[in-house]
Design a protein around this motif. Sequence first.
Motif, PDB file in Angstrom:
ATOM      1  N   ILE A  12      -1.334  -2.243   4.382  1.00 26.33           N
ATOM      2  CA  ILE A  12      -2.231  -1.826   3.863  1.00 26.33           C
ATOM      3  C   ILE A  12      -2.985  -3.673   4.023  1.00 26.33           C
ATOM      4  N   VAL A  13      -4.675  -4.259   5.010  1.00 23.09           N
ATOM      5  CA  VAL A  13      -4.955  -5.172   5.050  1.00 23.09           C
ATOM      6  C   VAL A  13      -5.300  -5.307   3.407  1.00 23.09           C
ATOM      7  N   ILE A  14      -5.057  -7.334   2.910  1.00 21.55           N
ATOM      8  CA  ILE A  14      -5.714  -7.489   2.036  1.00 21.55           C
ATOM      9  C   ILE A  14      -6.727  -8.435   2.222  1.00 21.55           C
ATOM     10  N   SER A  15      -6.990  -9.002   3.047  1.00 14.41           N
ATOM     11  CA  SER A  15      -8.269 -10.096   3.328  1.00 14.41           C
ATOM     12  C   SER A  15      -8.956  -9.761   5.006  1.00 14.41           C
ATOM     13  N   GLY A  16     -10.032 -10.379   4.787  1.00 15.44           N
ATOM     14  CA  GLY A  16     -10.086 -10.347   6.183  1.00 15.44           C
ATOM     15  C   GLY A  16     -11.247  -8.883   6.577  1.00 15.44           C
ATOM     16  N   LYS A  17     -12.143  -8.702   7.157  1.00 14.56           N
ATOM     17  CA  LYS A  17     -13.188  -7.679   7.963  1.00 14.56           C
ATOM     18  C   LYS A  17     -12.076  -6.195   7.653  1.00 14.56           C
ATOM     19  N   ASP A  18     -10.999  -6.562   7.869  1.00 16.38           N
ATOM     20  CA  ASP A  18     -10.586  -5.329   7.715  1.00 16.38           C
ATOM     21  C   ASP A  18      -9.761  -4.798   6.601  1.00 16.38           C
ATOM     22  N   LEU A  72       3.160  -4.310   2.445  1.00 12.14           N
ATOM     23  CA  LEU A  72       3.609  -2.346   2.489  1.00 12.14           C
ATOM     24  C   LEU A  72       3.332  -1.978   1.774  1.00 12.14           C
ATOM     25  N   ILE A  73       3.155  -1.459   2.104  1.00 14.86           N
ATOM     26  CA  ILE A  73       2.632   0.179   1.291  1.00 14.86           C
ATOM     27  C   ILE A  73       3.713   0.829   1.668  1.00 14.86           C
ATOM     28  N   CYS A  74       4.665   1.304  -0.473  1.00  7.17           N
ATOM     29  CA  CYS A  74       6.333   1.882  -0.212  1.00  7.17           C
ATOM     30  C   CYS A  74       5.468   3.965   0.126  1.00  7.17           C
ATOM     31  N   GLN A  75       6.773   4.108   0.934  1.00  9.10           N
ATOM     32  CA  GLN A  75       6.517   5.521   1.254  1.00  9.10           C
ATOM     33  C   GLN A  75       7.542   5.808   0.159  1.00  9.10           C
ATOM     34  N   LYS A  76       7.597   5.862  -0.500  1.00  8.22           N
ATOM     35  CA  LYS A  76       8.162   5.812  -2.157  1.00  8.22           C
ATOM     36  C   LYS A  76       8.128   6.520  -3.195  1.00  8.22           C
ATOM     37  N   CYS A  77       6.356   5.919  -3.367  1.00  6.73           N
ATOM     38  CA  CYS A  77       5.697   5.885  -4.158  1.00  6.73           C
ATOM     39  C   CYS A  77       4.247   5.896  -3.537  1.00  6.73           C
ATOM     40  N   GLY A  78       4.168   4.796  -2.881  1.00  7.51           N
ATOM     41  CA  GLY A  78       3.019   5.622  -2.143  1.00  7.51           C
ATOM     42  C   GLY A  78       1.452   4.642  -2.573  1.00  7.51           C
ATOM     43  N   LYS A  79       2.856   3.141  -3.228  1.00  4.72           N
ATOM     44  CA  LYS A  79       2.016   2.242  -3.990  1.00  4.72           C
ATOM     45  C   LYS A  79       2.000   1.202  -3.090  1.00  4.72           C
ATOM     46  N   ALA A  80       0.668  -0.193  -2.378  1.00  7.01           N
ATOM     47  CA  ALA A  80       0.408  -0.867  -2.724  1.00  7.01           C
ATOM     48  C   ALA A  80       1.862  -1.948  -2.647  1.00  7.01           C
ATOM     49  N   SER A  81       2.545  -3.017  -1.837  1.00  8.23           N
ATOM     50  CA  SER A  81       3.959  -3.731  -3.092  1.00  8.23           C
ATOM     51  C   SER A  81       4.501  -4.360  -2.322  1.00  8.23           C
ATOM     52  N   ARG A  82       4.804  -5.362  -3.069  1.00  5.65           N
ATOM     53  CA  ARG A  82       5.381  -6.558  -2.892  1.00  5.65           C
ATOM     54  C   ARG A  82       6.720  -6.285  -2.721  1.00  5.65           C
ATOM     55  N   VAL A  83       7.396  -6.765  -1.892  1.00  6.35           N
ATOM     56  CA  VAL A  83       8.816  -6.467  -1.252  1.00  6.35           C
ATOM     57  C   VAL A  83       9.915  -7.394  -1.980  1.00  6.35           C
ATOM     58  N   GLY A  84      10.614  -6.584  -2.678  1.00  3.78           N
ATOM     59  CA  GLY A  84      11.745  -7.528  -3.445  1.00  3.78           C
ATOM     60  C   GLY A  84      12.993  -7.249  -2.041  1.00  3.78           C
TER      61      GLY A  84
END
Length: 104
Positions: A12-18, A72-84
């Motif tokens: 998911i885009v988190i800044s800019g026009k998109d 990143l959108i997590c495929q498991k929980c469907g949320k935009a998430s930080r990656v560890g």
Amino acid sequence: MKVHVKSKDEVIVISGKDKGSTGKVLAVNPKSGRVTVEGIAMVTKHQKSRAQGQPGGIIHKEAAIDASNVMLICQKCGKASRVGINIVDGKKIRTCKKCSQQID
Ligand SMILES: [Zn+2]
């Protein structure tokens, strides 16, 4: 340059026009830290005719954007998430910071 996403990831885009748009990562450039995402940052390019008899035209193409502008959108929980990153048996495993599931 560390890029937290890779090809075929949903982001998911988190800044800019998109901002708020989602798409699939088409390409990652680790050198520049930029990513190309399907349908994001569309630019119009005028293409010169390459071969005789073949008309030039206008093409729409994704421009690379900074990897820090996507999550990143997590495929498991469907949320935009930080990656560890976890190291398991000497291998890097990406995990979702929201649900702690392995991403790859
Ligand atoms: Zn998750």
